[in-house]
Design an enzyme around this catalytic site. Structure first.
Site, mmCIF file in Angstrom:
data_model
loop_
_atom_site.group_PDB
_atom_site.id
_atom_site.type_symbol
_atom_site.label_atom_id
_atom_site.label_comp_id
_atom_site.label_asym_id
_atom_site.label_seq_id
_atom_site.Cartn_x
_atom_site.Cartn_y
_atom_site.Cartn_z
ATOM 1 N N LEU A 12 0.812 -1.214 0.000
ATOM 2 C CA LEU A 12 0.000 0.000 0.000
ATOM 3 C C LEU A 12 0.845 1.263 0.000
ATOM 4 C CD1 LEU A 12 -2.760 -1.045 2.578
ATOM 5 C CD2 LEU A 12 -2.839 -1.173 0.073
ATOM 6 N N GLY A 13 2.060 1.177 0.553
ATOM 7 C CA GLY A 13 2.903 2.361 0.556
ATOM 8 C C GLY A 13 4.134 2.188 1.420
ATOM 9 N N GLY A 15 6.790 4.307 4.071
ATOM 10 C CA GLY A 15 7.026 5.475 4.899
ATOM 11 C C GLY A 15 8.506 5.645 5.132
ATOM 12 N N GLY A 16 8.861 6.493 6.088
ATOM 13 C CA GLY A 16 10.263 6.767 6.340
ATOM 14 C C GLY A 16 11.025 5.580 6.878
ATOM 15 N N VAL A 20 3.824 -0.613 4.368
ATOM 16 C CA VAL A 20 2.482 -1.021 4.777
ATOM 17 C C VAL A 20 1.853 -1.859 3.673
ATOM 18 C CG1 VAL A 20 0.200 -0.245 5.516
ATOM 19 C CG2 VAL A 20 2.235 1.066 6.173
ATOM 20 N N LYS A 35 2.026 -3.373 8.931
ATOM 21 C CA LYS A 35 3.135 -2.427 8.847
ATOM 22 C C LYS A 35 4.406 -3.138 9.282
ATOM 23 C CE LYS A 35 4.257 2.393 9.921
ATOM 24 N NZ LYS A 35 3.732 3.638 10.517
ATOM 25 N N ASP A 112 2.982 14.621 14.151
ATOM 26 C CA ASP A 112 3.226 14.457 12.715
ATOM 27 C C ASP A 112 1.912 14.478 11.943
ATOM 28 O OD1 ASP A 112 4.809 14.238 10.461
ATOM 29 O OD2 ASP A 112 4.997 12.069 10.563
#
Length: 254
Positions: A12-13, A15-16, A20, A35, A112
């Site tokens: 799905l994506g 991050g830093g 995920v 995650k 954040d």
């Protein structure tokens, strides 16, 4: 087997520090978001611990924490930027304001708040918004014991106190929410620059931009409300995120 019986189905994506996936459990049940940390595993455990302490319809629900992974409620509608209309965007931000105030009452600052951390639970303009990613969150009680140093926040939405190493507070999230609100209403965040140093300097020293007279449909009240929510001094901001978004919604509905 590495993820406690959960099997990844779709990325799905990124991050830093984590990726995920949409995932399912081999024994059945609803799909979840899985995650998986690529680094800084302690942040994943921190994210789980903070979010699990909160119980709010607009904060993502945590399921399980493993060794370098966690599972949580699956948001299927993408980020808040996918909402096409101003009314739906303001409704979503009002829901997130309530979620932030809930966290603040329990001594947790998200630190954040940004569009990519505001997801829609379903692919539907009326879908509830969900606040995700507590990996940068801060417990107010920590201030009793140590100085937090510079927080790991996203620069376009970072309050001055975060950038100068001061302890975050509820007002820190309000500042970020105001930046997100400007982006979703106007089209860009309040401050933009070619370098990180210039962007930090704007947050610290530049006046909040004014949009009335430059952008159609933006009343003078919008500028005044955003300017207060983004005051350089945290004590000069509104008492809550809900108060801020209530004023914004009324100003833009006239």
């Amino acid at each position: 087997m590495r993820f406690g019986g959960y099997e990844p189905d779709e990325l799905l994506g990124h991050g830093g520090y984590a990726s995920v996936y949409r995932a399912h459990h081999r024994d059945g049940g609803a799909d979840v978001a899985l995650k998986v940390a690529r680094a800084h595993r302690h942040r994943l455990a921190r994210e789980f611990a903070f979010a699990a302490r909160l119980d709010h319809p607009h904060i993502v629900r945590m399921h399980r924490l493993g060794d370098g992974w966690l599972t949580m409620e699956l948001a299927r509608g993408g980020t808040v930027t996918h909402l096409p209309g101003r009314e739906d965007r303001l409704r979503a931000l009002t829901e997130i304001a309530g979620a932030l105030d809930h966290a603040h009452r329990r001594g947790i600052v998200h630190c954040d708040v940004k569009p990519s951390n505001i997801l829609l639970s379903r692919d539907d303009p009326q879908s509830p918004a969900l606040l995700v990613d507590f990996g940068s969150a801060h417990a107010l009680a920590e201030d009793v014991w140590h100085h937090p140093g510079r927080a790991d926040a996203s620069l376009p939405y970072a309050a001055p106190e975060l950038l100068t190493g001061h302890p975050p507070s509820a007002a820190t999230d309000e500042y970020a929410l105001a930046c997100v609100c400007v982006e979703l209403v106007i089209g860009t965040p309040p401050f933009a620059a070619d370098t990180a140093m210039d962007l930090v300097d704007q947050h610290l020293h530049a006046p909040v931009p004014r949009y009335h007279g430059r952008v159609d449909g933006i009343p003078h009240a919008f500028d005044s409300i955003v300017a207060k929510a983004m005051a350089k001094d945290p004590d000069a901001r509104y008492r809550s995120c809900t108060e801020f978004m209530g004023l914004i919604a009324r100003a833009l509905s006239r």
